[in-house]
Design an enzyme around this catalytic site. Structure first.
Site, PDB file in Angstrom:
ATOM      1  N   LYS A 112       0.840  -1.199   0.000  1.00 57.85           N
ATOM      2  CA  LYS A 112       0.000   0.000   0.000  1.00 57.85           C
ATOM      3  C   LYS A 112       0.877   1.251   0.000  1.00 57.85           C
ATOM      4  CE  LYS A 112      -3.968  -2.287   0.595  1.00 57.85           C
ATOM      5  NZ  LYS A 112      -3.475  -3.676   0.624  1.00 57.85           N
ATOM      6  N   LYS A 135      -8.736   1.908   3.785  1.00 56.57           N
ATOM      7  CA  LYS A 135      -8.326   0.510   3.789  1.00 56.57           C
ATOM      8  C   LYS A 135      -7.134   0.300   4.713  1.00 56.57           C
ATOM      9  CE  LYS A 135      -6.084   1.358  -0.707  1.00 56.57           C
ATOM     10  NZ  LYS A 135      -6.037   0.924  -2.117  1.00 56.57           N
ATOM     11  N   ARG A 160      -5.153  -5.144 -13.005  1.00 55.05           N
ATOM     12  CA  ARG A 160      -3.855  -5.656 -12.581  1.00 55.05           C
ATOM     13  C   ARG A 160      -2.921  -5.617 -13.786  1.00 55.05           C
ATOM     14  NH1 ARG A 160      -1.922  -8.846  -8.661  1.00 55.05           N
ATOM     15  NH2 ARG A 160      -2.909  -7.237  -7.381  1.00 55.05           N
ATOM     16  N   ARG A 172     -10.472  -6.248 -13.028  1.00 49.66           N
ATOM     17  CA  ARG A 172     -11.316  -6.931 -12.050  1.00 49.66           C
ATOM     18  C   ARG A 172     -12.500  -6.017 -11.751  1.00 49.66           C
ATOM     19  NH1 ARG A 172      -6.239  -7.456  -8.307  1.00 49.66           N
ATOM     20  NH2 ARG A 172      -6.126  -5.368  -9.192  1.00 49.66           N
ATOM     21  N   ARG A 222     -15.532  -3.021  -4.461  1.00 52.33           N
ATOM     22  CA  ARG A 222     -14.264  -3.737  -4.597  1.00 52.33           C
ATOM     23  C   ARG A 222     -14.275  -4.613  -5.852  1.00 52.33           C
ATOM     24  NH1 ARG A 222     -14.426  -6.933   0.892  1.00 52.33           N
ATOM     25  NH2 ARG A 222     -16.502  -7.311   0.015  1.00 52.33           N
ATOM     26  N   ASP A 250      -1.831  -2.071  -9.422  1.00 52.96           N
ATOM     27  CA  ASP A 250      -3.278  -1.948  -9.458  1.00 52.96           C
ATOM     28  C   ASP A 250      -3.612  -0.562  -9.998  1.00 52.96           C
ATOM     29  OD1 ASP A 250      -3.518  -4.443  -8.427  1.00 52.96           O
ATOM     30  OD2 ASP A 250      -4.096  -3.828  -6.407  1.00 52.96           O
ATOM     31  N   GLU A 274      -2.021   0.770  -6.022  1.00 54.71           N
ATOM     32  CA  GLU A 274      -1.172  -0.090  -5.207  1.00 54.71           C
ATOM     33  C   GLU A 274      -0.031  -0.627  -6.064  1.00 54.71           C
ATOM     34  OE1 GLU A 274      -3.082  -3.207  -3.013  1.00 54.71           O
ATOM     35  OE2 GLU A 274      -4.705  -1.895  -2.295  1.00 54.71           O
ATOM     36  N   ASN A 326       2.023  -4.003  -5.962  1.00 57.86           N
ATOM     37  CA  ASN A 326       2.067  -5.327  -5.353  1.00 57.86           C
ATOM     38  C   ASN A 326       3.370  -6.031  -5.701  1.00 57.86           C
ATOM     39  OD1 ASN A 326      -0.907  -5.833  -4.312  1.00 57.86           O
ATOM     40  ND2 ASN A 326      -1.067  -4.786  -6.285  1.00 57.86           N
TER      41      ASN A 326
END
Length: 330
Positions: free
Chosen positions: A136, A171, A221, A236, A244, A284, A292, A294
């Site tokens: 994050k 979050k 992604r 997504r 979400r 993301d 984000e 990742n």
């Protein structure tokens, strides 16, 4: 099983550090896709969990490893050929693929893996880079590409951020799969309760971002391998009124070519992250903003490959072999 090829001299044995193998959902698991491609190339596979790592004074870092072979079956997909304790430096590559949360045990595991590096192990992603890029918080370095973001445990600061941006996402910093994500709209309904819950009444730091309406088209992604973007992403898309898009939260995954904005973000961030020892990164992206970065165990290999035909696992193993060859020349 697919026909195997002789492994390159630089990659004959690989150790995967991951969650228990029996928990893998092989029809979608990215670590399984990596292992399958490695096996196809004739690489001998072994696996362990972070709990199996051990460092005894005066000795190298070892792990209780299981040498496995893939069966080609969906359920009983591996068999154990041998097990025992072995130094991590005995493997040509060590893949750190443990899923979040990035808790104290994950942190300690990176230190053991970094010591193994000092002893000659080649670990991907590099342990120090994993520690330096909390998934994050890492986005804060790239503010020009990110939405307005606040990291704090202060209820007062969060209320001021909401007053400025009106529609926000809150979050936890250690969440995954969409867990613990809340949206608070312009009316501020339940903002106090959400803040109290996520911050544990001011004892836990959280992240707050401006809500991006482009989430309706998907939380994309975008994979970067060896500094280069994969030309397809997995959007997504939230379902049933959800905010979400995470697949674990019921989102629908739709593979699609990278947009111009996706390419721009990936090309700006990719080389920087690769230079720090991050062979595989999953950005993301919502609309034209990255939310984000990742780095622990980025996923979506199989979904992209199944929908587009682009072999992401093959691209990854190509990059892994290239990285090992570059290390050998250094």
């Amino acid at each position: 099983m697919p026909e195997t090829r002789k492994p390159s001299a630089a990659l004959r044995r690989a150790l995967v550090v991951a969650d228990p193998l029996h928990t893998f959902a092989t029809y979608k698991d990215t670590t399984f896709a990596m292992m399958r491609e490695l096996a196809r190339r004739g690489v001998a596979l072994a696996a362990c969990e972070p709990a199996h790592l051990q460092w005894r004074s005066g000795e190298p870092v070892t792990a209780w490893v299981r040498e496995v072979e893939l069966t080609g079956a969906r359920d009983d997909w591996f068999r154990v050929r041998h097990q025992g304790r072995e130094a991590l430096s005995a493997f040509d590559a060590v893949l750190m693929r443990k899923d979040p949360p990035f808790d104290a045990e994950y942190f300690y595991a990176t230190h053991l893996l970094q010591q193994a590096e000092r002893e000659g192990a080649r670990v991907f992603n590099r342990p120090a880079a994993l520690r330096d890029h909390p998934e994050k918080l890492a986005v804060m370095e790239f503010a020009a590409w990110a939405p307005p973001t606040l990291v704090t445990r202060s209820a007062e600061a969060i209320r001021a951020f909401h007053a400025e941006h009106r529609d926000i996402i809150l979050k936890p910093l250690d969440g995954m799969g969409g867990r613990g994500i809340f949206r608070v709209g312009p009316d501020g309904m339940n903002l106090g309760a959400v803040v109290e819950t996520l911050t544990a009444n001011g004892h836990t730091t959280i992240m707050v971002q401006r809500y991006l309406p482009a989430i309706a088209q998907g939380d994309k992604r975008v994979l970067i391998i060896g500094g280069e973007p994969v030309p397809y992403c997995l959007a997504r898309i939230p379902q049933g009124g959800e905010v979400r898009g995470n697949l674990a939260a019921g989102g629908r995954g739709v593979a699609q070519p990278l947009s111009d904005a996706d390419w721009a973000i990936a090309r700006a961030l990719g080389p920087q992250l690769a230079a720090r020892g991050l062979l595989l990164v999953g950005l993301d992206v919502i609309g034209d903003r990255v939310t984000e970065v990742n780095v622990t165990s980025p996923t979506c290999f199989q979904e992209i490959t199944q929908q587009t035909g682009f072999d992401v696992a093959a691209r990854f193993v190509d990059a892994l072999q290239a990285a090992l060859a570059a290390d050998a020349r250094a």
